[in-house]
Enzyme design. Structure first.
Site, PDB file in Angstrom:
ATOM      1  NE  ARG A  23      -2.088  -2.256   3.132  1.00 21.49           N
ATOM      2  CZ  ARG A  23      -2.480  -2.681   4.325  1.00 21.49           C
ATOM      3  NH1 ARG A  23      -3.596  -2.222   4.862  1.00 21.49           N
ATOM      4  NH2 ARG A  23      -1.751  -3.551   5.002  1.00 21.49           N
ATOM      5  N   GLY A  86       4.007 -15.009   5.274  1.00 25.71           N
ATOM      6  CA  GLY A  86       3.176 -14.600   6.401  1.00 25.71           C
ATOM      7  C   GLY A  86       3.980 -14.349   7.673  1.00 25.71           C
ATOM      8  CG  ASP A 110       3.283  -2.329  10.450  1.00 22.32           C
ATOM      9  OD1 ASP A 110       3.294  -2.770  11.613  1.00 22.32           O
ATOM     10  OD2 ASP A 110       2.430  -2.662   9.608  1.00 22.32           O
ATOM     11  CG  ASN A 229      -0.796  -0.962   7.148  1.00 25.99           C
ATOM     12  OD1 ASN A 229       0.151  -1.712   7.364  1.00 25.99           O
ATOM     13  ND2 ASN A 229      -1.880  -0.937   7.911  1.00 25.99           N
TER      14      ASN A 229
HETATM   15  C1  UD1 Z   1      -1.028  -7.961  11.326  1.00 29.85           C
HETATM   16  C2  UD1 Z   1      -1.746  -9.019  12.157  1.00 29.85           C
HETATM   17  C3  UD1 Z   1      -3.076  -8.424  12.600  1.00 29.85           C
HETATM   18  C4  UD1 Z   1      -2.865  -7.166  13.386  1.00 29.85           C
HETATM   19  C5  UD1 Z   1      -2.033  -6.166  12.572  1.00 29.85           C
HETATM   20  C6  UD1 Z   1      -1.610  -4.991  13.444  1.00 29.85           C
HETATM   21  C7  UD1 Z   1      -1.094 -11.213  11.289  1.00 29.85           C
HETATM   22  C8  UD1 Z   1      -1.502 -12.369  10.459  1.00 29.85           C
HETATM   23  N1  UD1 Z   1      -1.957 -10.197  11.366  1.00 29.85           N
HETATM   24  O1  UD1 Z   1      -1.791  -7.727  10.175  1.00 29.85           O
HETATM   25  O2  UD1 Z   1      -3.771  -9.374  13.421  1.00 29.85           O
HETATM   26  O3  UD1 Z   1      -4.106  -6.589  13.725  1.00 29.85           O
HETATM   27  O4  UD1 Z   1      -0.821  -6.790  12.100  1.00 29.85           O
HETATM   28  O5  UD1 Z   1      -0.985  -3.993  12.693  1.00 29.85           O
HETATM   29  O6  UD1 Z   1      -0.019 -11.237  11.866  1.00 29.85           O
HETATM   30  N2  UD1 Z   1       5.868  -9.459   7.693  1.00 29.85           N
HETATM   31  C9  UD1 Z   1       6.979 -10.242   7.507  1.00 29.85           C
HETATM   32  N3  UD1 Z   1       6.886 -11.354   6.727  1.00 29.85           N
HETATM   33  C10 UD1 Z   1       5.732 -11.735   6.111  1.00 29.85           C
HETATM   34  C11 UD1 Z   1       4.595 -10.916   6.304  1.00 29.85           C
HETATM   35  C12 UD1 Z   1       4.698  -9.781   7.107  1.00 29.85           C
HETATM   36  O7  UD1 Z   1       8.061  -9.948   8.042  1.00 29.85           O
HETATM   37  O8  UD1 Z   1       5.741 -12.761   5.427  1.00 29.85           O
HETATM   38  C13 UD1 Z   1       5.976  -8.250   8.535  1.00 29.85           C
HETATM   39  C14 UD1 Z   1       5.624  -6.968   7.797  1.00 29.85           C
HETATM   40  O9  UD1 Z   1       6.802  -6.401   7.218  1.00 29.85           O
HETATM   41  C15 UD1 Z   1       5.027  -6.093   8.896  1.00 29.85           C
HETATM   42  C16 UD1 Z   1       4.504  -7.073   9.898  1.00 29.85           C
HETATM   43  O10 UD1 Z   1       5.053  -8.334   9.597  1.00 29.85           O
HETATM   44  O11 UD1 Z   1       6.009  -5.281   9.528  1.00 29.85           O
HETATM   45  C17 UD1 Z   1       2.963  -7.165   9.823  1.00 29.85           C
HETATM   46  O12 UD1 Z   1       2.608  -7.501   8.525  1.00 29.85           O
HETATM   47  P1  UD1 Z   1       1.367  -6.807   7.803  1.00 29.85           P
HETATM   48  O13 UD1 Z   1       1.240  -7.384   6.452  1.00 29.85           O
HETATM   49  O14 UD1 Z   1       1.418  -5.353   7.951  1.00 29.85           O
HETATM   50  O15 UD1 Z   1       0.183  -7.417   8.710  1.00 29.85           O
HETATM   51  P2  UD1 Z   1      -1.285  -6.864   8.873  1.00 29.85           P
HETATM   52  O16 UD1 Z   1      -2.102  -7.308   7.725  1.00 29.85           O
HETATM   53  O17 UD1 Z   1      -1.259  -5.431   9.198  1.00 29.85           O
HETATM   54 CA    CA Z   2       0.265  -3.778   9.309  1.00 34.06          CA
END
Ligand code: UD1
Ligand code: CA
Length: 467
Positions: A23, A86, A110, A229
């Site tokens: 995003r 994930g 984040d 985000n």
């Molecule tokens: C996540 C949570 C959600 C919570 C929200 C809070 C999960 C499945 N969901 O969702 O319950 O309400 O954060 O902001 O955890 N990342 C990795 N590797 C990956 C995917 C993500 O390192 O494969 C990192 C991203 O860089 C980020 C963080 O994990 O810093 C969260 O990922 P993001 O995709 O922002 O999760 P949300 O959909 O916001």
């Molecule tokens: Ca997030």
């Protein structure tokens, strides 16, 4: 050294930062997006650095993150997550690293507004198993919802049943977990969900399945938990941080006439009371001495202002020092390791680059001083320029104590003006001037008698077409 919690258990901190941040619509990874001239990750690490050892999980744009970390956070480890499957998968990839500790604090990368206070209350409340932070939001859209019945679990937005979407308590993305049970919970994660990802949040249920607790800890101040985000989230986080820094400096005596119009970066320091006018920006490693005044629309970056310095507005100061009692502006640009010595003055429409302006010396109007050193008590006439660049290299100009430079002098460097020497207005000075001499280098004036009297008489009777 492995950091310990109060109860003597070791704790490691894992920051998840491998995601793409789609995003943001940017080529750079999300955690490197700027907030107040620092990457978002800077704020995350700052809130965590006193708690324990840190590793950052990197993946998308990982080289950029890694080179930032090695330059600015040399003690922080990195763990690669080459394919982003994930948040749960991110933690799986860090198995080896987290296995060194009794507990691990997992933090989404984040969350730049997180504070040490919130984290320490989570650690105080942790009684084993898993404890995690939640908040109540009027608009919970996008976050994982906290379902508390019959056991606690987190349901992601995309997996919510209609009545679950109504839940306003959401997962913030900060989890404190005992490592041994966590490792077996990770083994049980699967991708049977709407996004086909390994969700870290599924361990919440899994801990309870093993007879352990999962404790949601509700945080009142939801601002601290903002997940950034997109660009509007960056801007929101920026203004909240700005408000925090400004409030912090007001409490130590700095008077901001219009706090909402001023930006003060995270590494700026004020030594004591000072006045900041509307529209000022202060960035980088700037420090502001007591009783200094910063006039409107000035921008300072890596500047040092000593005590009682006055900036009269519209001053741009970069990588330079203004010593006690000096004054500058309005409309000046002081840069590149320049020094304005005690009680000196750099005035209107003046640029000073890599120069030293000595004690009590003045450059009041419309001048350029580049690669110059001015002694004490020098006065530079309006419109004076150091011609420091010959198209290939830069050359120095040395101006001795008590020199008086006439207006509109071109000082062609390399050049030395001896102590107490003078130049005539409009001179082009190409040769060194001895102490106390007057140097004049300009065409001699000729008066041509009657020249214009004749002409103006002739033009008196002329009809101008455009009138
Ligand atoms: C996540 C949570 C959600 C919570 C929200 C809070 C999960 C499945 N969901 O969702 O319950 O309400 O954060 O902001 O955890 N990342 C990795 N590797 C990956 C995917 C993500 O390192 O494969 C990192 C991203 O860089 C980020 C963080 O994990 O810093 C969260 O990922 P993001 O995709 O922002 O999760 P949300 O959909 O916001
Ligand atoms: Ca997030």
């Amino acid at each position: 050294m492995v950091a310990m919690e109060k109860d003597g258990r070791s704790i490691g901190i894992l920051v998840l930062a491998a995601g793409k941040g789609t995003r943001m619509k940017s080529d750079s990874p999300k955690v490197m997006q700027p907030i107040m001239e620092k990457p978002m990750l800077y704020y995350v690490l700052k809130s965590l650095s006193s708690i324990g050892d840190i590793a950052v999980v990197i993946g998308h744009g990982g080289e950029e993150v890694r080179s930032y970390l090695s330059e600015f956070w040399p003690g922080v480890d990195t763990v690669w997550q080459r394919e982003q499957l994930g948040t749960g998968h991110a933690v799986m990839e860090a198995r080896d690293w987290i296995s060194r500790f009794d507990r691990v604090l997992v933090v989404n990368g984040d969350m730049p507004l997180m504070t040490e206070n919130v984290l320490s209350s989570l650690m105080d409340l942790h009684k084993g198993g898993c404890s995690f932070l939640t908040m109540i939001l009027e608009d919970p859209h996008g976050y994982g919802r906290i379902v508390r019945d019959p056991i606690v679990k987190i349901v992601e937005q995309k997996d919510c049943l209609p009545d679950q979407s109504e839940i306003k308590e959401v997962n913030a993305g900060v989890y404190l977990m005992d490592v041994v049970p966590l490792l077996s919970c990770l083994d049980r994660l699967n991708r049977n969900n709407a996004q086909g990802e390994y969700y870290l949040v599924d361990v919440i249920e899994s801990f309870q399945g093993s007879g352990l607790t999962s404790l949601p800890v509700v945080v009142d101040d939801s601002d601290t938990m903002l997940g950034v985000n997109d660009p509007s989230g960056l801007a929101k986080a920026g203004t909240i941080l700005r408000d925090r820094y400004v409030a912090r400096w007001m409490s130590s005596g700095v008077k901001f006439i219009d706090p909402l119009s001023v930006w003060v970066g995270p590494e700026v320091t004020f030594e004591g009371e000072a006045i900041v006018y509307p529209g000022v920006q202060i960035w980088g490693n700037t420090s502001i001495g007591v009783k200094s005044t910063i006039g409107s629309f000035s921008t300072l970056r890596n500047a040092v202002l000593e005590e009682s310095v006055t900036l009269n507005g519209y001053c741009f100061i970069e990588d330079s020092i203004l010593k006690r009692g000096s004054k500058a502006g309005p409309f000046c640009y002081i840069r590149d390791r320049s020094v304005l010595d005690q009680d000196g003055f750099i005035g209107k429409f003046v640029e000073v680059k890599k120069s030293h302006v000595g004690r009590g010396s003045k450059v009041p109007h419309l001048s350029y001083m580049g690669d110059a050193s001015l002694g004490e008590g020098v006065n530079i006439g309006a419109g004076t320029i150091t011609c420091n660049y010959d198209g290939k290299s830069k050359h120095p100009t040395k101006i001795g104590d008590g020199v008086f430079v006439g207006s509109d002098t071109m000082l062609v460097a390399p050049l030395t003006l001896g102590a107490r020497s003078m130049t005539g207005a409009g001179s082009v000075i190409t040769k060194d001037v001895p102490d106390e001499a007057l140097a004049i280098g300009r065409a001699k004036q000729r008066n041509i008698l009657g020249w214009n009297g004749d002409r103006s008489k002739k033009s008196e009777g002329i009809d101008h077409d455009d009138k």
